[in-house]
Scaffold this motif. Structure first.
Motif, PDB file in Angstrom:
ATOM      1  N   ALA A 142       0.821  -1.212   0.000  1.00  0.00           N
ATOM      2  CA  ALA A 142       0.000   0.000   0.000  1.00  0.00           C
ATOM      3  C   ALA A 142       0.853   1.258   0.000  1.00  0.00           C
ATOM      4  CB  ALA A 142      -0.938  -0.013   1.205  1.00  0.00           C
ATOM      5  N   SER A 155      -3.996  -4.053  -6.882  1.00  0.00           N
ATOM      6  CA  SER A 155      -5.017  -3.007  -6.807  1.00  0.00           C
ATOM      7  C   SER A 155      -5.329  -2.706  -5.352  1.00  0.00           C
ATOM      8  CB  SER A 155      -6.282  -3.448  -7.553  1.00  0.00           C
ATOM      9  OG  SER A 155      -6.773  -4.658  -6.992  1.00  0.00           O
ATOM     10  N   ARG A 156      -6.061  -1.641  -5.141  1.00  0.00           N
ATOM     11  CA  ARG A 156      -6.424  -1.235  -3.785  1.00  0.00           C
ATOM     12  C   ARG A 156      -7.423  -2.245  -3.186  1.00  0.00           C
ATOM     13  NH1 ARG A 156      -5.978   3.503  -1.034  1.00  0.00           N
ATOM     14  NH2 ARG A 156      -7.505   3.888   0.625  1.00  0.00           N
TER      15      ARG A 156
END
Length: 809
Positions: A63, A113-114
């Motif tokens: 992240a 991806s988030r």
């Protein structure tokens, strides 16, 4: 067939991450499952070692865009692959290695991806999946029938601050899964569940422990054992207090209070499923399986006062003010109910009604959720000035009745006097006393509290029923032996009460046994009043000694257990009562973890029952018991050779005090039958009194007459006994009154003609003899011989039982 029926006798065993840290740990766990877990167990597992932390770190690195994420992923793969390589060979190793690689590739794609919360949960769930899959494969490799089960296949939950499990649906789904898997060891993932859309949910801190007891309840398991790197609950954190002692028994109420206060060894959610099921819960150490355990009992705690010093570092304090126009108590009640509905109850709450303040203490893990909930509820909740501060610690005492223990409360306040104290609060139901202090180094305070509260001499109150021959002898023995007892054990003895058939005396300050022997002025009492007084005793432990021959008092033995009193008895009636009552007494003391000592009921000071117990503990099965169990009848038949009438011998024995005041008590053989029944039951034979054939020596015509008439008509015994003697002598034998329990369970008491050289035929006057047969002691039985009656040796047997109680306290 319901899951409860199909799983009768099934056990749940939960192993935490520290128990699965490396291949050696896995093999140890597999061995424990094979040795300890019983029939087709359910095994719940956490993620191995620090796998969950590794996954969290990996997500955080990705992240933040940190290039170290690749190294973290490689390290995670290396750790998991090392476990597989260290445990499996061949096809199983290849299969699990391939599955691990597939999982890691999928995690890698997700991390591109988030992630939303469900995806984060999904990633974190892999630690438990890998543990369950690997342990099941290892069990299979060791020759066991095993399978692994993903808890998301049956645990249906709804997302909340702490996921709420639908018990009804989950139970039905588990029934179907276990039916599909059949009679094998099932390894289940802890910590995880799924919602109605199949998305992964986490069960929160200590979620695998909660999974274990929840699965135990859903499966109708009889017991759940949580294995970790500690043996259970200690009187303090053993990492901070080296003198902390393992608590072998803890009431469910005390365990729940300890968990509510944030103790890491237990979590309150872990205990909730126990309330809705009959399962037993134990905590044990997988590294030292024989090193003791803590058993969580549903019984009320017997010891009143603090049992545990607990603490929580890094505590946050939420403070709010009730609006002036809002009733204070009503607003506080609504706030507490709101927090409870969202499973965000505080560690402790302090009310200041005069200032309309409410202060709530939380761990850093839960404070943000509680603060956000309260923030959203300010308008309708009737409060304002919401604030949050950190930098506190919590210190508490846990134990039933701790708030009523004036001495412990005084010590607690005294030791807190020099601390930066914020407030002190009592827990509900008086189970805890908690202090919130500004953050300091806690270890010195914990050491001082533990030493002050627990390194104290325990107080033992003694209550004697029966001040006759044996009771008076024991009082003298106790007066002489008290100092030695107290020196050998960390105990302080107080003779709390003494009673006989006329009444008794009771004193919390203690009675002087020597003075009671000279002057005893009993006061009349009724049982309900005495029972209430005994229930409110001020001691750490209570011991009742029944040295009477009262059937009525023996019927009250289960009530003594309910009072939490240990029992020592020379009274034979309970041990020789009908089987239903005998089992009720045994179960009552076992349920309350209390000692029932009755070694003085047979053989006086001879180690008869203890020898039977030792033989059984060594793996021997008692096959038969025989002997001469009456000192009176032993003396009579050693003397009786026909030169003197039997009635004359009975009268001589009576005059010397060798018989009961009414000699028929000895001559009837009832006392011998009681002793044989007690020993038979000790050896594992299930007998009723009527199962023992009895041939007494009292003619029918003399059984109902008054004692003085019986003594006048003693001569009526002579012809009957002379006939028996002459028949024996015609065979070159002697008469003896013998008790026998045969290998087939048949039992009898009566006269026997024995060879003059028989071991039973040549005793010292008044001696008893016991012959115990086992497989190893068959041709040459174990013989125990010596004085089997007399107030001195019987009082000594009572004192020996008291010593055993001391060892158990």
């Amino acid at each position: 067939m319901s899951i409860q029926e199909s799983s009768q006798g099934r056990q749940v065993h939960k192993f935490g991450g520290s128990s699965l840290a490396d291949p050696a740990c896995y093999r140890r766990v597999a061995g424990l499952i094979e040795q300890q877990a019983g029939l087709h167990p359910l095994v719940v597992v956490s993620a191995a070692g620090k796998t969950t932390n590794r996954l969290l770190e990996l997500m955080e690195l990705v992240a933040s865009g940190d290039h170290a994420a690749a190294d973290a992923l490689a390290a995670l793969q290396g750790y998991q692959q090392g476990l597989i390589d260290g445990l499996l060979d061949g096809e199983r190793r290849q299969r699990l290695s391939s599955q691990l690689m597939t999982d890691l590739q999928q995690i890698g794609r997700l991390l591109e991806s988030r992630l939303d919360s469900y995806q984060r949960h999904y990633v974190l769930a892999h630690g438990e999946v890998w543990s369950a899959r690997l342990l099941a494969a290892l069990l299979e490799e060791r020759g066991n029938q095993a399978a692994w089960l993903d808890a998301r296949e049956f645990l249906l939950a709804e997302e909340a601050a702490l996921a709420r499990v639908d018990v009804a649906v989950s139970g039905q789904r588990l029934t179907e899964q276990l039916s599909r898997l059949g009679q094998q060891t099932v390894v289940i993932t802890g910590f995880i569940a799924a919602d109605a859309q199949g998305r992964t949910l986490l069960l929160g801190r200590n979620g695998s422990d909660y999974s274990a007891t929840l699965i135990g309840a859903l499966a109708g398991a009889e017991a759940t054992t949580i294995w970790s790197d500690v043996a259970g609950v200690y009187s303090a954190d053993p990492r901070q207090v080296k003198a902390a002692r393992l608590l072998e028994r803890l009431s469910l109420a005390e365990a729940n209070e300890l968990a509510r206060l944030g103790a890491p060894v237990l979590h309150s959610r872990t205990l909730q499923p126990l309330l809705a099921s009959s399962q037993r819960l134990s905590l044990r150490c997988s590294y030292d399986p024989e090193g003791g355990a803590t058993h969580i009992l549903r019984k009320q705690a017997l010891v009143k006062g603090a049992r545990i010093v607990t603490s929580v570092e890094q505590v946050a304090l939420i403070e709010l003010k009730i609006l002036p126009q809002v009733p204070y108590a009503e607003a506080v009640g609504e706030i507490e109910a709101l927090l409870a509905r969202h499973q965000l109850s505080p560690l402790t709450a302090h009310q200041q009604a005069d200032r309309k303040l409410l202060r709530l203490a939380y761990t850093l893990e839960t404070v943000s959720g509680a603060f956000a909930l309260l923030q959203d509820s300010q308008l309708e909740g009737g409060f304002t000035a919401l604030s949050q501060r950190e930098g506190y610690s919590l210190v508490g005492l846990v134990g039933a009745g701790v708030c009523d223990n004036a001495e412990q409360c005084h010590r607690f306040y005294r030791l807190l006097a020099d601390q930066p104290l914020e407030f002190v609060q009592t827990g509900r139901d008086g189970l805890s006393l908690v202090a919130l202090i500004r953050e300091v180094t806690l270890e010195p305070l914990l050491l001082a509290l533990h030493e002050s509260l627990f390194d104290q001499v325990h107080k033992v109150g003694l209550v004697l029923f029966g001040k006759g021959n044996i009771g008076s002898q024991w009082l003298g023995l106790f007066a002489r032996d008290k100092a030695r007892l107290e020196a050998a054990h960390p105990l302080q003895f107080t003779l709390y009460g003494v009673f006989d058939s006329r009444g008794g005396v009771l004193s919390e300050e203690g009675l002087d046994p020597a003075r009671l022997l000279e002057q005893f002025e009993p006061q009349a009492y009724d049982w309900p009043t005495l029972q209430q007084q005994l229930e409110q005793h001020p001691f750490d432990h209570l011991v009742v000694l029944d040295l009477t021959a009262s059937t009525e008092l023996s019927r009250r033995y289960p009530e003594f257990a309910q009072l939490g009193a240990h029992l020592i008895t020379a009274n034979k009636f309970a041990g020789a009562a009908e089987a239903e009552f005998y089992q009720k007494v045994k179960q009552s003391f076992a349920d309350h973890q209390l000692y029932w000592g009755y070694n003085a009921t047979v053989g006086a000071g001879l180690p008869v029952q203890s020898s039977i117990q030792m033989l059984q503990q060594s793996g021997e099965k008692v096959q038969g018991i025989s002997g001469i169990f009456s000192g009176t009848l032993s003396w009579l038949f050693q003397q009786y050779d026909g030169t003197v009438p039997f009635s004359t011998l009975v009268e001589r024995a009576w005059q010397r005090g060798l018989t009961e005041p009414d000699p028929r008590e000895d001559l009837s053989g009832q006392d011998v039958r009681r002793k044989l029944l007690i020993l038979a039951r000790e050896a594992g034979f299930e007998l009723e009194p009527e199962h023992i054939s009895l041939k007494g020596l009292v003619p029918p015509g003399l059984k109902a007459v008054k004692p003085e008439q019986f003594m006048e008509r003693l001569g009526e015994l002579d012809d009957i006994l002379l006939d028996e003697l002459e028949e024996a002598q015609s065979q070159g034998k002697v008469l003896r009154y013998v008790a026998r329990l045969e290998r087939n369970g048949s039992a009898r008491v009566g006269l026997e003609a024995l060879d003059p050289h028989h071991v039973f035929a040549n005793l010292r006057p008044c001696d008893n003899i016991f012959a115990i047969e086992t497989d190893c002691y068959r041709l040459a039985p174990l013989i125990i011989q010596g004085p089997g009656a007399g107030r001195e040796v019987t009082a000594a047997a009572v004192q020996a039982d008291l010593w055993q109680v001391c060892l158990a306290l």
